[in-house]
Design an enzyme around this catalytic site. Structure first.
Site, PDB file in Angstrom:
ATOM      1  N   ASP A  15       0.872  -1.158   0.000  1.00 15.04           N
ATOM      2  CA  ASP A  15       0.000   0.000   0.000  1.00 15.04           C
ATOM      3  C   ASP A  15       0.925   1.228   0.000  1.00 15.04           C
ATOM      4  O   ASP A  15       2.096   1.127   0.385  1.00 15.04           O
ATOM      5  CB  ASP A  15      -0.868  -0.027   1.254  1.00 15.04           C
ATOM      6  CG  ASP A  15      -1.672   1.239   1.424  1.00 15.04           C
ATOM      7  OD1 ASP A  15      -2.495   1.535   0.536  1.00 15.04           O
ATOM      8  OD2 ASP A  15      -1.470   1.943   2.433  1.00 15.04           O
ATOM      9  N   ASP A  17      -0.450   5.050   0.543  1.00 14.49           N
ATOM     10  CA  ASP A  17      -0.937   6.034   1.508  1.00 14.49           C
ATOM     11  C   ASP A  17      -0.855   5.476   2.926  1.00 14.49           C
ATOM     12  O   ASP A  17      -1.479   4.461   3.243  1.00 14.49           O
ATOM     13  CB  ASP A  17      -2.390   6.406   1.200  1.00 14.49           C
ATOM     14  CG  ASP A  17      -2.523   7.394   0.058  1.00 14.49           C
ATOM     15  OD1 ASP A  17      -1.971   8.506   0.177  1.00 14.49           O
ATOM     16  OD2 ASP A  17      -3.181   7.061  -0.939  1.00 14.49           O
ATOM     17  N   ASP A 171      -0.984  -0.404   6.061  1.00 14.00           N
ATOM     18  CA  ASP A 171      -1.163   0.264   7.360  1.00 14.00           C
ATOM     19  C   ASP A 171      -2.570   0.167   7.901  1.00 14.00           C
ATOM     20  O   ASP A 171      -2.807   0.532   9.052  1.00 14.00           O
ATOM     21  CB  ASP A 171      -0.798   1.746   7.224  1.00 14.00           C
ATOM     22  CG  ASP A 171      -1.797   2.487   6.339  1.00 14.00           C
ATOM     23  OD1 ASP A 171      -2.634   3.231   6.881  1.00 14.00           O
ATOM     24  OD2 ASP A 171      -1.761   2.299   5.118  1.00 14.00           O
TER      25      ASP A 171
END
Length: 231
Positions: A15, A17, A171
């Protein structure tokens, strides 16, 4: 004896962001301002809990019955407010070095994001790791983003590997859920603001403070494997 590492890992999916670029709280601020602008303020903590979801799901979750009427304007407002704050974006420490190390070890690095093309261009410039990345996904690759598994499957296809040959690093619980649904093991990081226990409960195999901590512990991680030149 099995030490828990996957000796068959050929690709690592990331990922972006909140994982490689410190952007989550700018998204929270942009959504907060956008919802206020359409006359439907949302508590900021609720916005944070939805960051990383597909935007249509996020709007339905946060606007409820008003999503159909206000969602389009809110989404446009988010884009406007976010684009005005991108000068504050910065790469999360250790990210470039981790991608470079994985590339040095012969692993395929894929950025598995559903960011729209305009945002993705800026994120890639901030990250500055093009030489270490073999493939990138974007919003144009799928109809529905995380937690649906489509973006993970697209990343696997671009890497040319099966689900059992990859590890996802993200995250949010949405990253972990999407990886689970695609049959890919995942590693969580705390840099996006989601908690260790909730990432583990959702299904992450391990959780690190951030990508710098993952780099430091790479040999003992799910990714593991020998370094070039090792016997």
């Amino acid at each position: 004896m099995d030490d828990g590492r996957n000796s068959q890992v050929k690709a690592v999916l990331f990922d972006v962001d909140g994982t490689l670029v410190d952007s989550n709280y700018l998204h929270v601020d942009a959504w907060d301002r956008a919802f206020a602008a359409v006359g439907h303020p949302v508590d900021v903590w609720r916005i944070h809990r939805a960051i990383g979801m597909d935007s249509a799901m996020l709007l339905e979750r946060l606007l409820g019955d008003d999503a159909e009427a206000l969602g389009g304007d809110a989404k446009s407002g988010h884009s406007t407010f976010y684009s005005g704050s991108t000068d504050r974006l910065r790469a999360i420490g250790g990210g470039r070095e981790l991608l470079a190390e994985l590339n040095r070890r012969g692993l395929r690095v894929v950025l598995a994001t559903s960011a729209p093309e305009d945002e993705l261009k800026i994120l890639l410039e901030v990250l500055g790791a093009d030489d270490s990345v073999q493939a990138v996904t974007s919003a144009g690759d799928v109809g529905t983003a995380k937690p649906d598994p489509d973006i993970i499957q697209t990343a696997l296809d671009k890497a040319g590997v099966g689900a059992d040959e990859a590890v996802m690093v993200g995250d949010s619980v949405w990253d972990v859920e999407a990886a689970n649904r695609a049959g890919v093991r995942s590693i969580g990081v705390l840099s996006g603001g989601f908690g260790r226990e909730e990432l583990l409960t959702t299904g992450a195999s391990a959780v690190y403070d951030d990508v710098a901590a993952l780099l430091h512990g790479i040999d003992e991680s799910l990714i593991g494997g020998p370094k070039p030149g090792d016997a």
